[in-house]
Motif scaffolding. Structure first.
Motif, PDB file in Angstrom:
ATOM      1  N   LEU A   1      42.353  38.799  36.627  1.00  0.00           N
ATOM      2  CA  LEU A   1      41.446  37.739  37.093  1.00  0.00           C
ATOM      3  C   LEU A   1      40.757  38.157  38.389  1.00  0.00           C
ATOM      4  O   LEU A   1      39.563  37.959  38.560  1.00  0.00           O
ATOM      5  CB  LEU A   1      42.204  36.423  37.310  1.00  0.00           C
ATOM      6  N   ASP A   2      41.529  38.740  39.309  1.00  0.00           N
ATOM      7  CA  ASP A   2      40.940  39.173  40.579  1.00  0.00           C
ATOM      8  C   ASP A   2      39.886  40.248  40.351  1.00  0.00           C
ATOM      9  O   ASP A   2      38.847  40.259  40.998  1.00  0.00           O
ATOM     10  CB  ASP A   2      42.029  39.681  41.533  1.00  0.00           C
ATOM     11  N   ARG A   3      40.163  41.153  39.416  1.00  0.00           N
ATOM     12  CA  ARG A   3      39.177  42.207  39.130  1.00  0.00           C
ATOM     13  C   ARG A   3      37.939  41.614  38.471  1.00  0.00           C
ATOM     14  O   ARG A   3      36.821  42.029  38.748  1.00  0.00           O
ATOM     15  CB  ARG A   3      39.799  43.252  38.208  1.00  0.00           C
ATOM     16  N   TYR A   4      38.156  40.634  37.606  1.00  0.00           N
ATOM     17  CA  TYR A   4      37.034  39.962  36.948  1.00  0.00           C
ATOM     18  C   TYR A   4      36.161  39.271  37.990  1.00  0.00           C
ATOM     19  O   TYR A   4      34.944  39.424  38.005  1.00  0.00           O
ATOM     20  CB  TYR A   4      37.588  38.950  35.939  1.00  0.00           C
ATOM     21  N   VAL A   5      36.808  38.530  38.884  1.00  0.00           N
ATOM     22  CA  VAL A   5      36.068  37.830  39.933  1.00  0.00           C
ATOM     23  C   VAL A   5      35.332  38.833  40.826  1.00  0.00           C
ATOM     24  O   VAL A   5      34.233  38.583  41.297  1.00  0.00           O
ATOM     25  CB  VAL A   5      37.041  36.952  40.763  1.00  0.00           C
ATOM     26  N   GLY A   6      35.948  40.005  41.000  1.00  0.00           N
ATOM     27  CA  GLY A   6      35.315  41.055  41.788  1.00  0.00           C
ATOM     28  C   GLY A   6      34.151  41.731  41.070  1.00  0.00           C
ATOM     29  O   GLY A   6      33.521  42.624  41.631  1.00  0.00           O
ATOM     30  N   GLY A   7      33.900  41.339  39.821  1.00  0.00           N
ATOM     31  CA  GLY A   7      32.716  41.859  39.136  1.00  0.00           C
ATOM     32  C   GLY A   7      32.999  42.740  37.929  1.00  0.00           C
ATOM     33  O   GLY A   7      32.081  43.130  37.216  1.00  0.00           O
ATOM     34  N   ASP A   8      34.299  43.050  37.650  1.00  0.00           N
ATOM     35  CA  ASP A   8      34.621  43.898  36.504  1.00  0.00           C
ATOM     36  C   ASP A   8      34.782  43.026  35.250  1.00  0.00           C
ATOM     37  O   ASP A   8      35.833  42.453  34.995  1.00  0.00           O
ATOM     38  CB  ASP A   8      35.914  44.680  36.790  1.00  0.00           C
ATOM     39  N   ARG A   9      33.700  42.938  34.453  1.00  0.00           N
ATOM     40  CA  ARG A   9      33.706  42.049  33.294  1.00  0.00           C
ATOM     41  C   ARG A   9      34.562  42.562  32.145  1.00  0.00           C
ATOM     42  O   ARG A   9      34.716  41.908  31.118  1.00  0.00           O
ATOM     43  CB  ARG A   9      32.276  41.818  32.799  1.00  0.00           C
ATOM     44  N   THR A  10      35.167  43.761  32.288  1.00  0.00           N
ATOM     45  CA  THR A  10      36.040  44.266  31.229  1.00  0.00           C
ATOM     46  C   THR A  10      37.506  44.050  31.595  1.00  0.00           C
ATOM     47  O   THR A  10      38.408  44.463  30.869  1.00  0.00           O
ATOM     48  CB  THR A  10      35.820  45.773  31.006  1.00  0.00           C
ATOM     49  N   ALA A  11      37.775  43.421  32.752  1.00  0.00           N
ATOM     50  CA  ALA A  11      39.154  43.332  33.241  1.00  0.00           C
ATOM     51  C   ALA A  11      40.034  42.457  32.354  1.00  0.00           C
ATOM     52  O   ALA A  11      41.233  42.694  32.231  1.00  0.00           O
ATOM     53  CB  ALA A  11      39.152  42.808  34.676  1.00  0.00           C
ATOM     54  N   LEU A  12      39.434  41.444  31.723  1.00  0.00           N
ATOM     55  CA  LEU A  12      40.223  40.542  30.880  1.00  0.00           C
ATOM     56  C   LEU A  12      39.971  40.870  29.407  1.00  0.00           C
ATOM     57  O   LEU A  12      38.831  41.135  29.022  1.00  0.00           O
ATOM     58  CB  LEU A  12      39.803  39.098  31.144  1.00  0.00           C
ATOM     59  N   THR A  13      40.992  40.822  28.588  1.00  0.00           N
ATOM     60  CA  THR A  13      40.807  41.004  27.149  1.00  0.00           C
ATOM     61  C   THR A  13      39.991  39.819  26.617  1.00  0.00           C
ATOM     62  O   THR A  13      39.939  38.754  27.262  1.00  0.00           O
ATOM     63  CB  THR A  13      42.162  41.016  26.417  1.00  0.00           C
ATOM     64  N   PRO A  14      39.365  39.971  25.449  1.00  0.00           N
ATOM     65  CA  PRO A  14      38.590  38.853  24.896  1.00  0.00           C
ATOM     66  C   PRO A  14      39.427  37.574  24.798  1.00  0.00           C
ATOM     67  O   PRO A  14      38.969  36.477  25.121  1.00  0.00           O
ATOM     68  CB  PRO A  14      38.194  39.355  23.505  1.00  0.00           C
ATOM     69  N   ARG A  15      40.667  37.740  24.367  1.00  0.00           N
ATOM     70  CA  ARG A  15      41.548  36.584  24.237  1.00  0.00           C
ATOM     71  C   ARG A  15      41.800  35.900  25.592  1.00  0.00           C
ATOM     72  O   ARG A  15      41.716  34.679  25.716  1.00  0.00           O
ATOM     73  CB  ARG A  15      42.873  37.078  23.627  1.00  0.00           C
ATOM     74  N   ALA A  16      42.096  36.726  26.595  1.00  0.00           N
ATOM     75  CA  ALA A  16      42.352  36.169  27.935  1.00  0.00           C
ATOM     76  C   ALA A  16      41.079  35.558  28.520  1.00  0.00           C
ATOM     77  O   ALA A  16      41.141  34.578  29.282  1.00  0.00           O
ATOM     78  CB  ALA A  16      42.911  37.243  28.868  1.00  0.00           C
ATOM     79  N   THR A  17      39.922  36.110  28.163  1.00  0.00           N
ATOM     80  CA  THR A  17      38.665  35.529  28.640  1.00  0.00           C
ATOM     81  C   THR A  17      38.482  34.128  28.070  1.00  0.00           C
ATOM     82  O   THR A  17      38.132  33.185  28.788  1.00  0.00           O
ATOM     83  CB  THR A  17      37.460  36.414  28.227  1.00  0.00           C
ATOM     84  N   LYS A  18      38.792  33.989  26.775  1.00  0.00           N
ATOM     85  CA  LYS A  18      38.713  32.640  26.179  1.00  0.00           C
ATOM     86  C   LYS A  18      39.692  31.701  26.875  1.00  0.00           C
ATOM     87  O   LYS A  18      39.394  30.533  27.135  1.00  0.00           O
ATOM     88  CB  LYS A  18      39.069  32.704  24.695  1.00  0.00           C
ATOM     89  N   GLY A  19      40.873  32.220  27.157  1.00  0.00           N
ATOM     90  CA  GLY A  19      41.877  31.413  27.847  1.00  0.00           C
ATOM     91  C   GLY A  19      41.403  30.986  29.224  1.00  0.00           C
ATOM     92  O   GLY A  19      41.615  29.845  29.646  1.00  0.00           O
ATOM     93  N   MET A  20      40.733  31.894  29.917  1.00  0.00           N
ATOM     94  CA  MET A  20      40.210  31.564  31.243  1.00  0.00           C
ATOM     95  C   MET A  20      39.178  30.442  31.143  1.00  0.00           C
ATOM     96  O   MET A  20      39.156  29.526  31.976  1.00  0.00           O
ATOM     97  CB  MET A  20      39.573  32.799  31.880  1.00  0.00           C
TER      98      MET A  20
END
Ligand code: HEC
Ligand code: HEC
Length: 326
Positions: free
Chosen positions: A177-196
């Motif tokens: 999540l921290d990496r995603y927020v930092g701009g890395d859109r590949t940090a979360l798996t598709p499933r975890a992205t849906k969960g987010m």
């Protein structure tokens, strides 16, 4: 790509403060009265792992808050110096520097003050502070370190300060999540992205687990009243207010996959059980007139429950378990 371009995903419904929730986690604040230093943190670490802080030299802070179990103990309850069972689940200390007030019911204001409570608690370390001061004063290495760090003798207040400074270094800031927020859109798996998206949207989690800290640091009754420990009135015991019956502090959630079982009572073994509980609106079979009205039946499908669990399990777990200030 900026984080804001994704915000429409979360904007539906009544969800509050999404932009703030998806901001980077700020560094832990150390209070002005207790500035950290390498030597103080190192002293705090030694104290944390030292069983001599207990009456019979059997139990240290780390006996209940084990670093390799997410600074919790993996069981429903803690065990004191004579194997007495604690009445609540041992909370993880990961990111505890962001939590206030402390304990499930918020009865302690600061980490400095909190640290002296398990030491004296008869069911935990059972050590009167005057005895502890004398005992540690008798250890040359501690005398030397207290003189170096505080320019003075071993006192209970300084023991609390060193333990607090150390605990503020137990941090998790590098989850997907921290990496995603930092701009890395590949940090979360598709499933975890849906969960987010569910977490910050339709599942309403971020109404309470909000901000970059994933907690509002407030107290809610979420229907975890447990028939096995029916007399735990939670926040009410601190405030005396009937509406606080069965309310507990919203915990932060980073590294939550490492800290089962869950809730003040340790009643849920898995994250799936936790999410199912919310999916049914936090209703329990025990009578409960004080359940927070934020909770409602979520109508999540089985797949969506799994998405949410994936976000909690993968999205909030850093690659390496947090160890405090190595
Ligand atoms: C016997 C087991 C045990 C020992 C030993 C122990 N703790 Fe805990 N700790 C707990 C339990 C159980 C709680 C939750 C109690 C509550 O909320 O009423 C807790 C709560 C805490 C909290 C509050 C965390 C939060 O999120 O609110 C901190 C901080 C903490 N302990 C630090 C320490 C320190 C520092 C020591 C050593 C001086 C220590 N503990 C020793 C069992 C233990
Ligand atoms: C009304 C506020 C509120 C909402 C909404 C909420 N939570 Fe919580 N959450 C809490 C509180 C309070 C606790 C601790 C309750 C207890 O110990 O009895 C908690 C505990 C948890 C825990 C256990 C953490 C631990 O360390 O034991 C998890 C996991 C969790 N929540 C996830 C979620 C998810 C996922 C959602 C959305 C489906 C959600 N929460 C919605 C307030 C809330």
């Amino acid at each position: 790509m900026t984080v804001c371009s994704d915000l429409s995903l979360f904007a539906e419904g009544k969800v509050v403060d999404v932009a703030r929730s998806l901001a980077p986690l700020p560094p832990v604040q150390h209070p002005r009265e207790n500035p950290p230093s390498a030597a103080k943190i190192s002293l705090g670490r030694e104290l944390f792992f030292d069983a001599r802080l207990s009456r019979n030299d059997r139990v240290s802070c780390a006996s209940c808050h084990e670093p390799n179990k997410g600074f919790s103990n993996g069981g429903r309850f803690g065990k004191g110096i004579r194997d007495q069972r604690s009445t609540r689940n041992v909370p993880s200390l990961i990111n505890v520097g962001y939590s206030h007030p402390l304990f499930w019911d918020g009865r302690s204001a600061t980490l400095e003050e909190q640290a002296l409570l398990p030491i004296q608690n008869a069911a935990e370390m059972d050590m009167p502070l005057e005895v502890l001061e004398k005992k540690l004063h008798g250890v040359a290495e501690y005398r030397r370190q207290f003189a170096q760090v505080f320019d003075g003798a071993v006192t209970a207040a300084r023991i609390g300060q060193a333990l607090a400074a150390f605990q503020r270094t137990i941090v998790s800031t590098d989850t997907p999540l921290d990496r995603y927020v930092g701009g890395d859109r590949t940090a979360l798996t598709p499933r975890a992205t849906k969960g987010m998206q569910l977490f910050f949207g339709r599942a309403r989690c971020s109404i309470c687990h909000k901000g970059p800290e994933l907690t509002d640091n407030r107290f809610h009754n979420i229907g975890t009243v447990d028939p096995e420990i029916p007399d735990d009135s939670g926040r009410r015991a601190v405030t005396g207010r009937a509406e606080d019956q069965g309310a507990f502090r919203t915990p932060q959630l980073r590294e939550v996959a490492r800290t089962a079982p869950y809730m003040h009572s340790g009643k849920f073994q898995t994250l799936s059980e936790v999410v199912e509980h919310y999916n049914f609106g936090g209703v329990t079979d025990t009578a409960n007139d004080h359940r927070d009205e934020i909770l409602e039946v979520l109508y999540l499908s089985e797949d969506e429950v799994e998405d949410l669990v994936a976000f909690l399990r993968e999205g909030l777990t850093s690659p390496d378990p947090p160890i405090a200030n190595p």
